[in-house]
Design a protein around this motif. Structure first.
Motif, PDB file in Angstrom:
ATOM      1  N   GLN A  34     -10.399  -6.025 -15.074  1.00  0.00           N
ATOM      2  CA  GLN A  34      -9.928  -7.294 -14.990  1.00  0.00           C
ATOM      3  C   GLN A  34      -8.135  -6.870 -15.034  1.00  0.00           C
ATOM      4  N   ARG A  35      -7.683  -6.111 -15.676  1.00  0.00           N
ATOM      5  CA  ARG A  35      -6.492  -5.926 -15.562  1.00  0.00           C
ATOM      6  C   ARG A  35      -6.044  -5.329 -14.240  1.00  0.00           C
ATOM      7  N   VAL A  36      -6.904  -4.539 -13.707  1.00  0.00           N
ATOM      8  CA  VAL A  36      -6.510  -3.715 -12.494  1.00  0.00           C
ATOM      9  C   VAL A  36      -6.569  -4.567 -11.157  1.00  0.00           C
ATOM     10  N   GLU A  37      -7.243  -5.944 -11.350  1.00  0.00           N
ATOM     11  CA  GLU A  37      -7.483  -6.578 -10.158  1.00  0.00           C
ATOM     12  C   GLU A  37      -6.444  -7.067  -9.405  1.00  0.00           C
ATOM     13  N   PRO A  38      -5.167  -7.290 -10.008  1.00  0.00           N
ATOM     14  CA  PRO A  38      -3.968  -7.822  -9.231  1.00  0.00           C
ATOM     15  C   PRO A  38      -3.146  -6.668  -8.505  1.00  0.00           C
ATOM     16  N   ILE A  39      -3.465  -5.444  -9.109  1.00  0.00           N
ATOM     17  CA  ILE A  39      -2.954  -4.330  -8.527  1.00  0.00           C
ATOM     18  C   ILE A  39      -3.641  -4.048  -7.414  1.00  0.00           C
ATOM     19  N   LEU A  40      -4.871  -3.977  -7.540  1.00  0.00           N
ATOM     20  CA  LEU A  40      -5.812  -3.847  -6.256  1.00  0.00           C
ATOM     21  C   LEU A  40      -5.479  -4.849  -5.085  1.00  0.00           C
ATOM     22  N   GLU A  41      -5.092  -6.153  -5.439  1.00  0.00           N
ATOM     23  CA  GLU A  41      -4.834  -7.108  -4.383  1.00  0.00           C
ATOM     24  C   GLU A  41      -3.595  -6.527  -3.535  1.00  0.00           C
ATOM     25  N   GLU A  42      -2.585  -6.061  -4.366  1.00  0.00           N
ATOM     26  CA  GLU A  42      -1.377  -5.711  -3.693  1.00  0.00           C
ATOM     27  C   GLU A  42      -1.612  -4.480  -2.909  1.00  0.00           C
ATOM     28  N   MET A  43      -2.585  -3.645  -3.515  1.00  0.00           N
ATOM     29  CA  MET A  43      -2.682  -2.262  -3.018  1.00  0.00           C
ATOM     30  C   MET A  43      -3.224  -2.577  -1.588  1.00  0.00           C
ATOM     31  N   LYS A  44      -4.221  -3.389  -1.472  1.00  0.00           N
ATOM     32  CA  LYS A  44      -4.994  -3.878  -0.258  1.00  0.00           C
ATOM     33  C   LYS A  44      -4.007  -4.256   0.693  1.00  0.00           C
ATOM     34  N   VAL A  45      -3.081  -5.206   0.483  1.00  0.00           N
ATOM     35  CA  VAL A  45      -1.878  -5.550   1.341  1.00  0.00           C
ATOM     36  C   VAL A  45      -1.426  -4.326   1.929  1.00  0.00           C
ATOM     37  N   VAL A  46      -0.936  -3.516   1.179  1.00  0.00           N
ATOM     38  CA  VAL A  46      -0.032  -2.364   1.514  1.00  0.00           C
ATOM     39  C   VAL A  46      -0.907  -1.317   2.517  1.00  0.00           C
ATOM     40  N   ILE A  47      -1.975  -1.073   1.930  1.00  0.00           N
ATOM     41  CA  ILE A  47      -2.925   0.018   2.810  1.00  0.00           C
ATOM     42  C   ILE A  47      -3.304  -0.982   4.146  1.00  0.00           C
ATOM     43  N   GLU A  48      -3.342  -2.029   4.276  1.00  0.00           N
ATOM     44  CA  GLU A  48      -4.082  -2.700   5.290  1.00  0.00           C
ATOM     45  C   GLU A  48      -2.818  -2.842   6.409  1.00  0.00           C
ATOM     46  N   ASN A  49      -1.304  -2.833   5.813  1.00  0.00           N
ATOM     47  CA  ASN A  49      -0.282  -2.732   6.559  1.00  0.00           C
ATOM     48  C   ASN A  49      -0.021  -1.409   7.131  1.00  0.00           C
ATOM     49  N   MET A  50      -0.366  -0.324   6.348  1.00  0.00           N
ATOM     50  CA  MET A  50      -0.347   1.017   6.795  1.00  0.00           C
ATOM     51  C   MET A  50      -1.238   1.312   7.895  1.00  0.00           C
ATOM     52  N   THR A  51      -2.400   0.793   7.862  1.00  0.00           N
ATOM     53  CA  THR A  51      -3.579   0.984   8.745  1.00  0.00           C
ATOM     54  C   THR A  51      -3.445   0.077  10.029  1.00  0.00           C
ATOM     55  N   ASN A  52      -2.446  -0.885  10.109  1.00  0.00           N
ATOM     56  CA  ASN A  52      -2.274  -1.846  11.134  1.00  0.00           C
ATOM     57  C   ASN A  52      -1.753  -1.378  12.442  1.00  0.00           C
ATOM     58  N   PHE A  53      -2.281  -0.244  13.136  1.00  0.00           N
ATOM     59  CA  PHE A  53      -1.740  -0.006  14.253  1.00  0.00           C
ATOM     60  C   PHE A  53      -2.753   0.264  15.439  1.00  0.00           C
ATOM     61  N   SER A  54      -2.344   0.153  16.519  1.00  0.00           N
ATOM     62  CA  SER A  54      -3.304   0.158  17.806  1.00  0.00           C
ATOM     63  C   SER A  54      -3.502   1.571  18.239  1.00  0.00           C
ATOM     64  N   SER A  55      -4.562   1.922  18.401  1.00  0.00           N
ATOM     65  CA  SER A  55      -4.920   3.354  18.896  1.00  0.00           C
ATOM     66  C   SER A  55      -6.259   3.277  19.581  1.00  0.00           C
ATOM     67  N   ASN A  56      -6.472   3.955  20.557  1.00  0.00           N
ATOM     68  CA  ASN A  56      -7.798   3.891  21.122  1.00  0.00           C
ATOM     69  C   ASN A  56      -8.242   5.415  20.838  1.00  0.00           C
ATOM     70  N   HIS A  57      -7.554   6.221  20.299  1.00  0.00           N
ATOM     71  CA  HIS A  57      -7.814   7.646  20.238  1.00  0.00           C
ATOM     72  C   HIS A  57      -7.834   7.710  18.680  1.00  0.00           C
ATOM     73  N   PHE A  58      -8.842   8.502  18.120  1.00  0.00           N
ATOM     74  CA  PHE A  58      -8.742   8.519  16.582  1.00  0.00           C
ATOM     75  C   PHE A  58      -7.964   9.519  16.064  1.00  0.00           C
ATOM     76  N   MET A  59      -7.626  10.658  16.880  1.00  0.00           N
ATOM     77  CA  MET A  59      -6.592  11.420  16.490  1.00  0.00           C
ATOM     78  C   MET A  59      -5.298  10.887  16.127  1.00  0.00           C
ATOM     79  N   GLU A  60      -5.015  10.074  17.165  1.00  0.00           N
ATOM     80  CA  GLU A  60      -3.610   9.636  17.190  1.00  0.00           C
ATOM     81  C   GLU A  60      -3.532   8.479  16.005  1.00  0.00           C
TER      82      GLU A  60
END
Length: 323
Positions: free
Chosen positions: A106-132
């Motif tokens: 229960q205590r970690v839940e708000p941390i996970l919400e913020e972590m999700k935002v940051v990681i989604e932002n980190m992976t929000n890039f367009s690439s048709n090539h997996f290695m790129e």
């Protein structure tokens, strides 16, 4: 390792995994969360499903039975899980979250919400090539610091005047914004103001503020804003000034940082008996426009040509005597 291409795929994925576990553990330690980052998949599964055997956990998470057994033993010693007997088969043990484990999740839940935002932002890039795409993810993780970005979203933010130690962040945040939205319209004036805020803004009667999360070792700058006084001596403009160079770190957007920076300008304007604030923006920046509209800025014709090619909207906010 990037130079060796797909031959190092396993090593690169392992490096990403190790880095993520380390960064998440750092966040847990800073937030006094009594769990290991490696426990999370099992704890989350038990939180959602309830009671499961070691075999069932291993099957659902696609992990080996010994690996799950080892983790569960550690979690039981830390009172995060407890064993019960299957009511339909007394020979079969089931695992469930203990009361301590329930509270920890229960205590970690708000941390996970913020972590999700940051990681989604980190992976929000367009690439048709997996290695790129993999290279882009590595760049985001290894250069950005997941833990610091998450803590920026979780920690308390303070607005302070620009100091020498903040000048590079003032430049970096604004330049990142310019390169993202207007890479081909960065003016010479941008470079001058951003490189020399003391000389070009503060020494000329202006102000610069930064939004920081203060830590024992450094100031994490997550937003900046500047105020430049009007040098027009006409009666209508001598008590006015321009709001400019407002930028918020991408990972902290949506947390109200821009509003707090604007509010700081309003407080300064009130203390100095200003009657009008102005700004320039671009019609393509819809989020910025919503913020300015909400704060009472009104679009008007440009009173003079803008020095910025990208600026096609001029706005004013009348302050009156109520600030």
């Amino acid at each position: 390792m990037e130079q060796f291409g797909v031959l190092t795929l396993g090593s690169r994925l392992k490096r990403i995994s190790d880095d993520l576990f380390s960064e998440v553990q750092s966040i847990y330690l800073q937030c006094d969360i009594p769990i290991s980052s490696t426990y999370f998949p099992i704890l989350r599964l038990l939180q959602h499903v309830g009671e499961l055997s070691v075999v069932e956990i291993a099957e659902q998470l696609r992990l080996s039975h010994p690996a799950v057994s080892k983790q569960v033993t550690k979690m039981a010693k830390e009172y995060l899980v407890e064993k019960t007997l299957d009511s339909q088969d007394q020979r079969r043990s089931l695992l469930k979250l203990s009361e301590h484990g329930i509270q920890a999740m229960q205590r970690v839940e708000p941390i996970l919400e913020e972590m999700k935002v940051v990681i989604e932002n980190m992976t929000n890039f367009s690439s048709n090539h997996f290695m790129e795409g993999l290279s882009e993810l590595e760049k985001q993780l290894f250069n950005g610091g997941l833990a610091n970005k998450v803590m920026d979203r979780l920690g308390g933010i303070t607005i302070v005047p620009l100091a020498k130690k903040h000048e590079q962040a003032f430049y970096d945040l604004n330049m990142a914004w310019l390169k993202r939205y207007f890479p081909n319209q960065i003016a010479e004036k941008d470079h001058k103001l951003l490189r020399h805020p003391q000389r070009e803004i503060i020494d000329k009667g202006g102000r610069v503020w930064v939004a920081i999360r203060k830590t024992p070792t450094f100031d994490s700058v997550v937003g900046v804003i500047a105020f430049v006084p009007s040098h027009d001596t006409s009666s209508s403009n001598k008590h006015s000034g321009e709001v400019c160079k407002l930028a918020v770190a991408e990972h902290c957007q949506g947390k109200g940082v821009a509003q707090r920076l604007l509010t700081q300008v309003y407080e300064f304007a009130g203390q100095n008996h200003l009657t009008k604030l102005t700004l320039e923006t671009a019609s393509c920046l819809t989020a910025a426009r919503r913020l300015y509209d909400k704060n009472g800025f009104v679009e008007k014709p440009f009173p003079f040509p803008s020095p910025y090619e990208r600026a096609d909207v001029y706005m004013e906010k009348s302050l009156g005597d109520h600030i």
